[in-house]
Design an enzyme around this catalytic site. Structure first.
Site, PDB file in Angstrom:
ATOM      1  N   ALA A  48       0.766  -1.395  -0.099  1.00 59.44           N
ATOM      2  CA  ALA A  48       0.033  -0.046   0.082  1.00 59.44           C
ATOM      3  C   ALA A  48       0.932   1.178  -0.052  1.00 59.44           C
ATOM      4  O   ALA A  48       0.523   2.151  -0.713  1.00 59.44           O
ATOM      5  CB  ALA A  48      -0.908  -0.141   1.142  1.00 59.44           C
ATOM      6  N   ASP A  67       4.015   1.487  -1.068  1.00 58.47           N
ATOM      7  CA  ASP A  67       4.821   1.739  -2.267  1.00 58.47           C
ATOM      8  C   ASP A  67       3.798   2.256  -3.381  1.00 58.47           C
ATOM      9  O   ASP A  67       4.086   2.943  -4.196  1.00 58.47           O
ATOM     10  CB  ASP A  67       5.459   0.582  -2.643  1.00 58.47           C
ATOM     11  CG  ASP A  67       6.392   0.076  -1.572  1.00 58.47           C
ATOM     12  OD1 ASP A  67       7.030   0.981  -0.908  1.00 58.47           O
ATOM     13  OD2 ASP A  67       6.756  -1.095  -1.487  1.00 58.47           O
TER      14      ASP A  67
END
Length: 294
Positions: A241, A243
């Protein structure tokens, strides 16, 4: 073009009802090998969100390395400066429980051989709209890449994970810092996101603190503060999430969107990613992100 200087790992993911405690053995329901690594994840997220993306890093001369290269290329990422080095590729051992929460052990492998940008790397960085960095490569290499970008006038976006002390030499070159709330607390020693933001902006020009289900907080050294709520979804796997958020935010900024628009675009991308299993396999396309915003 956005350039990512970072890690590529093969994620070895076990799915369980409840993660084991120290000394405990539990039975998992599923196991997958999924291409990941914070650098590769951000590169794929940015490419799927609509940017031209190049990746600089290293993989081993093993089967995992070949699959990591193929996955990046299939996402449209330029891998001409992704090295192949003797030995094994980086891996991440990940346990995901039924709430979508995860715990991760990273073994650097080939990532640990990256010593800094080469001449070709520096030329690519200088031609970029932004440089994305994380902390799964050796710190000296990350600092050297950040300085190369700063000297070329290229914005530097750093996700300070895995959490560790941040040298002044790195922060001096960072334009935008994107920690989660735990990383922000660790960096600043403060108890609230608002206090952490104040402390971060004494060291960098801009920051975004991601707050999980509570949304995201943006701040700039000019005094701007913006908070957007999270999109309410049922999380399946939160592994990538952060990244996904960083890659999508970089794309939105590079397109000239203002901070609030960029926050909403990145939050929508992250919300879509947590509804799917895996790291690189969970990242949404530009069409999906735009559709979720209408």
């Amino acid at each position: 073009m956005i350039t990512v200087f970072g890690s590529a790992n093969m994620d070895l993911v076990a799915y369980v009802a409840k993660a084991p405690q120290r000394g405990e053995t539990v039975t998992g329901r599923e196991f997958r090998t999924i291409p990941g690594g914070k650098g590769a994840n951000q590169a794929i997220a940015a490419a799927r969100a609509g940017a031209a993306v190049a990746f600089i890093g290293a993989v081993g001369e093993d089967a995992f390395g070949a699959e990591l290269r193929d996955t990046l290329a299939a996402a449209g990422v330029n891998i001409s400066l992704l090295r192949r080095v003797p030995g094994v590729s980086g891996i991440a051992h990940i346990v995901v429980d039924d709430s979508g929460a995860n715990s991760i052990i990273v073994v650097p492998g080939a990532n640990g051989t990256v010593s800094g940008p080469t001449g070709n790397d520096r030329a690519l960085i200088a031609a970029s709209q932004a440089l994305l960095l994380q902390l799964e490569l050796p710190m000296d290499a990350v600092i050297a890449a950040a300085r190369a970008a700063r000297e070329a006038g290229v914005p530097v976006i750093l996700t300070p994970a895995p959490a560790q002390p941040l040298p002044n030499g790195l922060l001096d070159a960072v334009t935008l810092l994107i920690p989660n709330e735990h990383e922000a607390t660790g960096i600043t020693g403060t108890a609230t996101p608002e206090a952490a933001m104040d402390a971060l902006l004494r060291r960098v020009d801009e920051a975004v603190i991601t707050l999980g289900s509570e949304g995201a907080l943006y701040g700039s050294s000019s005094g701007e503060r913006i908070r957007v709520p999270a999109v309410k979804v049922q999380a399946v796997d939160t592994t990538a999430a952060g990244d996904t958020f960083a890659g999508a935010f970089a794309v939105a900024q590079s397109e000239g969107r203002d901070a609030e628009e960029a926050l909403r675009f990145a939050s929508a991308a992250a919300a879509l990613s947590v509804q799917r299993a895996g790291a690189s396999t969970s990242m949404p396309t530009r069409v999906e992100i735009e559709a979720s915003l209408t």
